[in-house]
Design a protein around this motif. Structure first.
Motif, PDB file in Angstrom:
ATOM      1  N   LYS A  55      10.082 -40.147  13.727  1.00 47.22           N
ATOM      2  CA  LYS A  55       8.994 -39.189  13.933  1.00 47.22           C
ATOM      3  C   LYS A  55       9.469 -38.035  14.810  1.00 47.22           C
ATOM      4  O   LYS A  55       9.141 -36.876  14.563  1.00 47.22           O
ATOM      5  N   ALA A 102       9.730 -34.112  13.723  1.00 50.87           N
ATOM      6  CA  ALA A 102       9.001 -33.088  14.463  1.00 50.87           C
ATOM      7  C   ALA A 102       9.926 -31.958  14.910  1.00 50.87           C
ATOM      8  O   ALA A 102       9.589 -30.772  14.776  1.00 50.87           O
ATOM      9  N   TYR A 162      10.081 -28.108  13.518  1.00 47.89           N
ATOM     10  CA  TYR A 162       9.917 -27.035  14.501  1.00 47.89           C
ATOM     11  C   TYR A 162      11.034 -25.995  14.342  1.00 47.89           C
ATOM     12  O   TYR A 162      10.800 -24.793  14.464  1.00 47.89           O
ATOM     13  N   LEU A 174       7.619 -38.116  21.979  1.00 52.60           N
ATOM     14  CA  LEU A 174       6.776 -36.989  21.556  1.00 52.60           C
ATOM     15  C   LEU A 174       5.621 -36.709  22.503  1.00 52.60           C
ATOM     16  O   LEU A 174       4.617 -36.122  22.106  1.00 52.60           O
TER      17      LEU A 174
END
Length: 319
Positions: A22, A26, A30, A100
């Protein structure tokens, strides 16, 4: 406006196989809209699961510079961050957790400040859901740090820092054992600014920030950056001396006023117990300083890197 070639993001982790993909997704997404190149420097702090294998197998589409630093054992998050800083290659560096919780916008917001000429950008927590006990610990720690150790310490706590090469060279040239990377930077006096961000709840997995690690950080912070504990020993000693003198004077005067007053063995035992207790606490504080002095004199490495793996454009090579 200062030109920046790229940002190296140090990612220390310990057994994060559940959420590492994950995190990779991410950051990769980005990078798709972020014009400045990113380098991910993963630092394995002694994991026993397959986190490294999942990083190797992940297909990065937009980030083409990935490095994995594998430590020989678990040294702690601050040692892992220092290992990552040593192996970062871009001119701007920061770190973030693999859970995160760090908002990704810290990358562009911090970069704007670095381009304006700041040496370091401190990221302060605006709000994060934690237990009442954690809030109390954080509040006490922050107040004591500002009062007795590092006055620049932010009330919300500094979770991450973005820095330029000037700060990085100072850190890499002074690798401190049993210390805090954050406090070392705060105590250095570089030109800085603070950005307050709302941190997120952990997306998965289990936090490795245990009570024992919090206590160790608390002790390390004060022993490494403050003389307050050792001065407290002197103050307590003076207060005990004064209290003993006053108690002795009171006993003598009371005996003269009323000769029938018996000498209290229980009072004497209480005073002795109190005195010995304070003495042992004082010796413990002094021993903390002596142990750290001895530890620094031995010059044992703060961490040992067992392997470095570079992943560039999905081609893997071992150094």
């Amino acid at each position: 406006m200062i030109t920046v070639k790229g940002i190296s993001v140090v990612v220390p982790f310990l057994n994060e196989a559940e959420i590492i993909e994950k995190f990779c997704f991410a950051l990769d997404e980005y990078q798709k809209t972020f014009s400045t190149p990113l380098e991910l420097v993963f630092v394995d702090d002694g994991s026993i699961d397959n986190t490294i294998e999942r990083i190797k197998q992940y297909n990065f589409n937009y980030i083409h510079k990935i490095r994995i630093i594998q430590l020989s054992k678990n040294y702690g998050s601050h040692a892992a961050i220092r290992a990552g800083l040593l192996h970062a290659s871009y001119d701007v560096i920061t770190w973030m957790g693999s859970d995160l919780q760090d908002p990704l916008e810290l990358l562009d917001q911090g970069l704007e400040k670095i381009k304006l000429g700041y040496d370091a950008v401190y990221f302060e927590k605006k709000a994060v859901k934690v237990s009442l006990a954690e809030k109390m610990f954080s509040g006490i720690y922050s107040r004591m740090m500002r009062k007795y150790a590092v006055k620049e310490f932010e009330s919300g706590g500094i979770n991450s820092i973005m820095m330029n090469q000037k700060v990085l060279k100072t850190l890499n040239g002074n690798i401190e054992a049993n210390s805090s990377v954050v406090l070392q930077i705060l105590n250095s006096g570089f030109k800085h600014t603070t950005i307050t961000l709302e941190y997120l709840a952990r997306s998965g997995g289990k936090s490795k920030w245990t009570l024992s690690k919090k206590i160790k950080l608390f002790i390390d912070s004060f022993v490494a950056f403050s003389f307050m504990p050792i001065r407290m020993v002197s103050i307590v000693g003076i207060l005990m001396f004064v209290a003993g003198c006053l108690s002795g004077i009171f006993t003598i005067v009371n005996k003269f006023v009323d000769p029938t007053v018996p000498i209290g063995y229980s009072t004497l035992a209480s005073i002795m117990a109190l005195g010995f207790g304070i003495t042992n606490i004082s010796l413990g504080i002094i021993a903390e300083y002596l142990w750290r002095t001895y530890d620094a004199a031995r010059k044992r490495p703060t961490f040992i890197v067992s392997e470095v793996i570079d992943i560039e454009n999905n081609s893997r090579k071992k150094e």
